[in-house]
Design a protein around this motif. Sequence first.
Motif, PDB file in Angstrom:
ATOM      1  N   UNK A  74       0.827  -1.207   0.000  1.00 31.32           N
ATOM      2  CA  UNK A  74       0.000   0.000   0.000  1.00 31.32           C
ATOM      3  C   UNK A  74       0.865   1.262   0.000  1.00 31.32           C
ATOM      4  N   UNK A  75       1.919   1.241   0.808  1.00 27.10           N
ATOM      5  CA  UNK A  75       2.828   2.391   0.839  1.00 27.10           C
ATOM      6  C   UNK A  75       3.507   2.575  -0.512  1.00 27.10           C
ATOM      7  N   UNK A  76       3.858   1.475  -1.158  1.00 30.93           N
ATOM      8  CA  UNK A  76       4.476   1.522  -2.489  1.00 30.93           C
ATOM      9  C   UNK A  76       3.546   2.212  -3.493  1.00 30.93           C
ATOM     10  N   UNK A  77       2.231   2.020  -3.297  1.00 30.76           N
ATOM     11  CA  UNK A  77       1.246   2.613  -4.200  1.00 30.76           C
ATOM     12  C   UNK A  77       0.898   4.056  -3.832  1.00 30.76           C
ATOM     13  N   UNK A  78       1.510   4.578  -2.797  1.00 30.03           N
ATOM     14  CA  UNK A  78       1.292   5.970  -2.431  1.00 30.03           C
ATOM     15  C   UNK A  78       0.262   6.201  -1.340  1.00 30.03           C
ATOM     16  N   UNK A  79      -0.232   5.135  -0.732  1.00 29.74           N
ATOM     17  CA  UNK A  79      -1.200   5.266   0.356  1.00 29.74           C
ATOM     18  C   UNK A  79      -0.466   5.626   1.651  1.00 29.74           C
ATOM     19  N   UNK A  80      -1.066   6.513   2.438  1.00 28.69           N
ATOM     20  CA  UNK A  80      -0.504   6.858   3.741  1.00 28.69           C
ATOM     21  C   UNK A  80      -0.944   5.793   4.741  1.00 28.69           C
ATOM     22  N   UNK A  81      -0.007   4.904   5.074  1.00 30.35           N
ATOM     23  CA  UNK A  81      -0.306   3.766   5.938  1.00 30.35           C
ATOM     24  C   UNK A  81       0.024   4.118   7.385  1.00 30.35           C
ATOM     25  N   UNK A  82      -0.973   3.966   8.259  1.00 30.02           N
ATOM     26  CA  UNK A  82      -0.801   4.265   9.676  1.00 30.02           C
ATOM     27  C   UNK A  82      -0.987   2.993  10.495  1.00 30.02           C
ATOM     28  N   UNK A  83      -0.486   3.022  11.723  1.00 30.10           N
ATOM     29  CA  UNK A  83      -0.672   1.891  12.628  1.00 30.10           C
ATOM     30  C   UNK A  83      -1.781   2.218  13.620  1.00 30.10           C
ATOM     31  N   UNK A  84      -2.166   1.227  14.409  1.00 21.84           N
ATOM     32  CA  UNK A  84      -3.257   1.438  15.358  1.00 21.84           C
ATOM     33  C   UNK A  84      -2.908   2.462  16.431  1.00 21.84           C
ATOM     34  N   UNK A  85      -1.629   2.756  16.611  1.00 21.72           N
ATOM     35  CA  UNK A  85      -1.235   3.776  17.582  1.00 21.72           C
ATOM     36  C   UNK A  85      -1.452   5.190  17.044  1.00 21.72           C
ATOM     37  N   UNK A  86      -1.796   5.288  15.747  1.00 28.79           N
ATOM     38  CA  UNK A  86      -2.022   6.596  15.126  1.00 28.79           C
ATOM     39  C   UNK A  86      -3.519   6.873  14.976  1.00 28.79           C
ATOM     40  N   UNK A  87      -4.320   6.402  15.916  1.00 26.00           N
ATOM     41  CA  UNK A  87      -5.777   6.495  15.797  1.00 26.00           C
ATOM     42  C   UNK A  87      -6.271   7.934  15.648  1.00 26.00           C
ATOM     43  N   UNK A  88      -5.546   8.881  16.176  1.00 22.97           N
ATOM     44  CA  UNK A  88      -5.989  10.270  16.094  1.00 22.97           C
ATOM     45  C   UNK A  88      -5.802  10.855  14.700  1.00 22.97           C
ATOM     46  N   UNK A  89      -5.013  10.180  13.857  1.00 19.26           N
ATOM     47  CA  UNK A  89      -4.699  10.728  12.537  1.00 19.26           C
ATOM     48  C   UNK A  89      -5.679  10.293  11.456  1.00 19.26           C
ATOM     49  N   UNK A  90      -6.511   9.303  11.725  1.00 21.55           N
ATOM     50  CA  UNK A  90      -7.454   8.814  10.722  1.00 21.55           C
ATOM     51  C   UNK A  90      -8.591   8.066  11.397  1.00 21.55           C
ATOM     52  N   UNK A  91      -9.781   8.158  10.784  1.00 24.62           N
ATOM     53  CA  UNK A  91     -10.929   7.411  11.297  1.00 24.62           C
ATOM     54  C   UNK A  91     -11.196   6.162  10.458  1.00 24.62           C
ATOM     55  N   UNK A  92     -10.357   5.929   9.441  1.00 23.93           N
ATOM     56  CA  UNK A  92     -10.527   4.776   8.551  1.00 23.93           C
ATOM     57  C   UNK A  92      -9.592   3.651   8.974  1.00 23.93           C
TER      58      UNK A  92
END
Length: 204
Positions: A104-122
């Motif tokens: 996903x990162x290779x395709x340009x998606x901003x990949x977050x971990x579960x510790x980054x819950x405040x940065x995305x609701x998806x």
Amino acid sequence: MMTSIRNGIVIAAMALTLGACASKGSPTAQYDFGPLPAAPTAAAASGGIGAIIVADVTGPAALDTERMHYRLLYADARQQQPYAYNQWTSTPLQLLTQRVKSRMAQAGVKVLSTTDAAASTTVLRMEVEDFAQNFDSATSSKGVISLRASVFRNHKLVDQKTFNRSVPAPSADAAGGARALADASDAVAADVLSWLATLPPSRE
């Protein structure tokens, strides 16, 4: 009667050969999925996916270990056997988690971990239903993966889909199974990415 006895001997010998894969000692080989392959030329557009939290892949307890397994479909499709002296470098669940994130990162998606819950609701959650090297005969096997993916936004289910991939193994052994399962994992990761691109974009 004699035919049944001969078939039983052949199946037993095949299981012993696969289970051994080495004569003595500690594991002779440790496998992972190898380097990330180049992105497909016609890769799916990922601009609308946005930042997404990718949870660790979950699955059966048998996949939460470094042991490598195979299944003799022509003998007993319900039984998985472990290779005796070959294993993964980490659990299949960990390998799949990292592979999907990397793809996903290779395709340009901003990949977050579960510790980054405040940065995305998806949130993307994936559960493995099957991950095995299946032998159709003593000399022919496939790497098979079945994975159910679910996307949540603000704790509500957006969509869910099951992905299945089966890739022929280049050899009837642990090395062939590792290669087939790595290729199947890359194919599933690409399928998940294409599916995510079809979902309604986040309004974050």
